[in-house]
Design a protein around this motif. Structure first.
Motif, mmCIF file in Angstrom:
data_model
loop_
_atom_site.group_PDB
_atom_site.id
_atom_site.type_symbol
_atom_site.label_atom_id
_atom_site.label_comp_id
_atom_site.label_asym_id
_atom_site.label_seq_id
_atom_site.Cartn_x
_atom_site.Cartn_y
_atom_site.Cartn_z
ATOM 1 N N ALA A 160 0.842 -1.202 0.000
ATOM 2 C CA ALA A 160 0.000 0.000 0.000
ATOM 3 C C ALA A 160 0.873 1.247 0.000
ATOM 4 C CB ALA A 160 -0.931 -0.015 1.218
ATOM 5 N N HIS A 161 1.198 1.754 -1.195
ATOM 6 C CA HIS A 161 2.033 2.935 -1.286
ATOM 7 C C HIS A 161 1.162 4.189 -1.270
ATOM 8 C CE1 HIS A 161 5.036 0.043 -1.848
ATOM 9 N NE2 HIS A 161 4.701 -0.276 -3.092
ATOM 10 N N PHE A 162 1.821 5.317 -1.431
ATOM 11 C CA PHE A 162 1.120 6.581 -1.280
ATOM 12 C C PHE A 162 -0.002 6.754 -2.305
ATOM 13 C CE2 PHE A 162 0.645 11.127 -2.265
ATOM 14 C CZ PHE A 162 0.136 11.538 -1.044
ATOM 15 N N ALA A 163 0.281 6.368 -3.553
ATOM 16 C CA ALA A 163 -0.724 6.545 -4.605
ATOM 17 C C ALA A 163 -2.020 5.814 -4.252
ATOM 18 C CB ALA A 163 -0.176 6.029 -5.943
ATOM 19 N N LEU A 164 -1.879 4.645 -3.671
ATOM 20 C CA LEU A 164 -3.070 3.887 -3.300
ATOM 21 C C LEU A 164 -3.850 4.598 -2.203
ATOM 22 C CD1 LEU A 164 -4.783 1.268 -3.434
ATOM 23 C CD2 LEU A 164 -3.369 0.411 -1.571
ATOM 24 N N ILE A 165 -3.113 5.047 -1.190
ATOM 25 C CA ILE A 165 -3.774 5.731 -0.076
ATOM 26 C C ILE A 165 -4.486 6.984 -0.555
ATOM 27 C CG2 ILE A 165 -3.352 6.919 2.119
ATOM 28 C CD1 ILE A 165 -1.079 4.959 2.626
ATOM 29 N N GLU A 166 -3.856 7.660 -1.506
ATOM 30 C CA GLU A 166 -4.486 8.851 -2.051
ATOM 31 C C GLU A 166 -5.789 8.500 -2.770
ATOM 32 O OE1 GLU A 166 -2.173 10.981 -4.955
ATOM 33 O OE2 GLU A 166 -2.374 12.834 -3.783
ATOM 34 N N ARG A 167 -5.755 7.413 -3.534
ATOM 35 C CA ARG A 167 -6.975 6.987 -4.226
ATOM 36 C C ARG A 167 -8.059 6.624 -3.219
ATOM 37 N NH1 ARG A 167 -5.798 2.304 -8.058
ATOM 38 N NH2 ARG A 167 -8.069 2.220 -8.102
ATOM 39 N N LEU A 168 -7.660 5.981 -2.152
ATOM 40 C CA LEU A 168 -8.645 5.608 -1.131
ATOM 41 C C LEU A 168 -9.280 6.851 -0.513
ATOM 42 C CD1 LEU A 168 -6.775 2.651 0.630
ATOM 43 C CD2 LEU A 168 -8.782 2.515 -0.855
ATOM 44 N N THR B 204 -10.707 -1.573 -3.651
ATOM 45 C CA THR B 204 -9.468 -0.943 -4.099
ATOM 46 C C THR B 204 -8.299 -1.343 -3.194
ATOM 47 O OG1 THR B 204 -10.692 0.937 -4.973
ATOM 48 C CG2 THR B 204 -8.346 1.254 -4.573
ATOM 49 N N LEU B 205 -8.576 -1.378 -1.901
ATOM 50 C CA LEU B 205 -7.535 -1.796 -0.969
ATOM 51 C C LEU B 205 -7.180 -3.269 -1.159
ATOM 52 C CD1 LEU B 205 -5.695 -1.483 1.472
ATOM 53 C CD2 LEU B 205 -7.696 -1.772 2.951
ATOM 54 N N TYR B 206 -8.211 -4.107 -1.226
ATOM 55 C CA TYR B 206 -7.982 -5.551 -1.252
ATOM 56 C C TYR B 206 -7.337 -6.022 -2.551
ATOM 57 C CZ TYR B 206 -11.353 -5.297 2.605
ATOM 58 O OH TYR B 206 -12.007 -4.962 3.760
ATOM 59 N N LEU B 207 -7.525 -5.247 -3.611
ATOM 60 C CA LEU B 207 -6.909 -5.626 -4.883
ATOM 61 C C LEU B 207 -5.398 -5.733 -4.721
ATOM 62 C CD1 LEU B 207 -8.715 -3.810 -7.813
ATOM 63 C CD2 LEU B 207 -8.209 -6.247 -7.593
ATOM 64 N N ARG B 208 -4.846 -4.935 -3.815
ATOM 65 C CA ARG B 208 -3.407 -4.949 -3.585
ATOM 66 C C ARG B 208 -2.933 -6.217 -2.868
ATOM 67 N NH1 ARG B 208 -2.945 -0.881 -6.189
ATOM 68 N NH2 ARG B 208 -1.206 0.609 -6.104
ATOM 69 N N ALA B 209 -3.882 -6.978 -2.350
ATOM 70 C CA ALA B 209 -3.507 -8.172 -1.585
ATOM 71 C C ALA B 209 -3.006 -9.285 -2.489
ATOM 72 C CB ALA B 209 -4.691 -8.666 -0.766
ATOM 73 N N GLN B 210 -3.215 -9.144 -3.794
ATOM 74 C CA GLN B 210 -2.814 -10.184 -4.737
ATOM 75 C C GLN B 210 -3.406 -11.532 -4.351
ATOM 76 O OE1 GLN B 210 -1.513 -8.740 -7.199
ATOM 77 N NE2 GLN B 210 0.650 -8.204 -6.951
ATOM 78 N N ALA B 211 -4.647 -11.527 -3.947
ATOM 79 C CA ALA B 211 -5.316 -12.763 -3.551
ATOM 80 C C ALA B 211 -6.685 -12.819 -4.230
ATOM 81 C CB ALA B 211 -5.471 -12.826 -2.038
ATOM 82 N N PRO B 212 -6.689 -13.152 -5.518
ATOM 83 C CA PRO B 212 -7.935 -13.071 -6.289
ATOM 84 C C PRO B 212 -9.030 -13.991 -5.780
ATOM 85 C CG PRO B 212 -6.196 -14.161 -7.551
ATOM 86 C CD PRO B 212 -5.553 -13.587 -6.334
ATOM 87 N N ALA B 213 -8.676 -15.174 -5.327
ATOM 88 C CA ALA B 213 -9.709 -16.101 -4.863
ATOM 89 C C ALA B 213 -10.367 -15.572 -3.597
ATOM 90 C CB ALA B 213 -9.112 -17.487 -4.628
#
Lengths: 216, 216
Positions: B106-114, B143-152
DNA sequence: CATGCCTAGGTGTGATCACAAAGCTGCGGC
DNA sequence: GCCGCAGCTTTGTGATCACACCTAGGCATG
């Protein structure tokens, strides 16, 4: 030509019968990964038209039991190692919770049934019967989890088992087991003792073991 | 009559377009619980035949987005309190795990999008727009969970959201919220601080809150 | 000999139809 | 007045068909 549609007939519509049959085959590992299923092929095999076959397959695809290419071809899934590990992680998350919820309601009759199933599981191991092994193993878990009174959670767990079905077959025929799963005894012991943390650990170890070191 | 089947056409088959449209409507709470959906009705509404409609509905039923009576009638689900609590428990189990896995990435760009999404969420609250509220709220989590790399795991979480869709609408229109979900700020703070236990707690509180005290 | 076309079989998709069961309306009887 | 039944309507189900796409395989051409 003749009759169709029989909602009151015992229980089954054709598409539902197909669905259950195929679902069981997939979950029990009766199909290898990567096997192609065609609408007309299945329709002919069961003596029905393509319509109910399409519905059954679509339903199985929706549950992740089968995968569908962009062109609509349906095959049993060939899972990547990452996917297998993720599914194992989901099992490790859900099933201890289910076991924990079942614990207060796990009376002697249940434990006895679990032991019976476990015996059948050991027989399957002795006979090197992969399908029977998978079936009795899942039956062991489902019988326990049914006591959790958590149908939605159990349904999700079964969905995960479904997705792992073909892979389990490939896995268990590869590393030919010669002994029943060791953690089942630990699960039974924790149930008898009413040991909740021990039960969670045993279940977690059981569902993780075997799927952890796959090295596809 | 004319052309059908267009696997290469941009992306969509008719049944797939129907599926996505209906799924979005259900998940975002655009349909009240207990609403009946008929094959011919939907077919007419979208100007297609019954065949693709049946497939789309069957798929949604398989995912628990819609429920089907014994006679085959399809309606949006009316959940019992026990079911709602169970689904909330599943969220409380899955989503902290997803958040935790997303944390290292979770880098800055993600937090900003959130934060942007959260602003839109606050606007929805101000406008008393239940659908927009649910949509932006789920978008925040996804949006947050997409970063988890856990599609299932994410797919399972979305299935739970789906099942809660119509109920969420009934819920959020009942207890008219006048402020955005307080835990979103805590989630953002924990993300910035890299505080994993705090993140788990914040997510768990967020998904539980609102669903806990329903008193249907 | 290699390469390109092109035809034939196979596959999923969507439309349409016949049929049975469920739901509904309204009339009649008790 | 209320219940029940007959008939009509609505609905889901399954079969069948036409069509577009994809894949092979063979044939002709370079």
């Amino acid at each position: 030509m003749l009759l169709q549609t029989r909602p009151s007939d015992s229980v089954l519509a054709v598409h539902d019968r197909l669905y259950r049959t195929l679902r069981t085959q997939v979950m029990h590992g009766e199909l290898d990964p990567g096997v192609a299923l065609t609408l007309r092929g299945i329709a002919k095999r069961f003596g029905v038209s393509m319509t109910p076959v399409r519905e059954a397959l679509r339903r199985l695809v929706a549950e992740g039991a089968l995968s569908m290419s962009a062109s609509g071809r349906v095959t049993t899934p060939e899972l990547s190692n990452e996917r297998i590990e993720e599914l194992a992680a989901i099992r490790a998350l859900l099933e201890p919770e289910l076991a924990s919820r079942a614990l207060p309601r796990a009376h002697f009759a249940l434990i006895e049934r679990l032991q019976t199933i476990n015996t059948a599981n050991a027989e399957a191991v002795a006979k090197q019967d992969a399908v029977a092994y998978i079936r009795t193993n899942l039956e062991f878990h489902r019988t326990l989890y049914l006591r959790a009174q958590a149908p939605a959670m159990l349904a999700i767990a079964e969905t995960v088992w479904l997705q792992l079905g073909p892979t389990m077959r490939a896995l268990y025929t590869r590393l030919r087991r010669n002994e029943p799963p060791p953690h089942h005894r630990m699960i039974l012991a924790a149930l008898k003792a009413g040991d909740e943390p021990g039960l969670r650990l045993a279940v977690r170890a059981d569902v993780t073991q075997g799927l952890r070191h796959l090295a596809g």
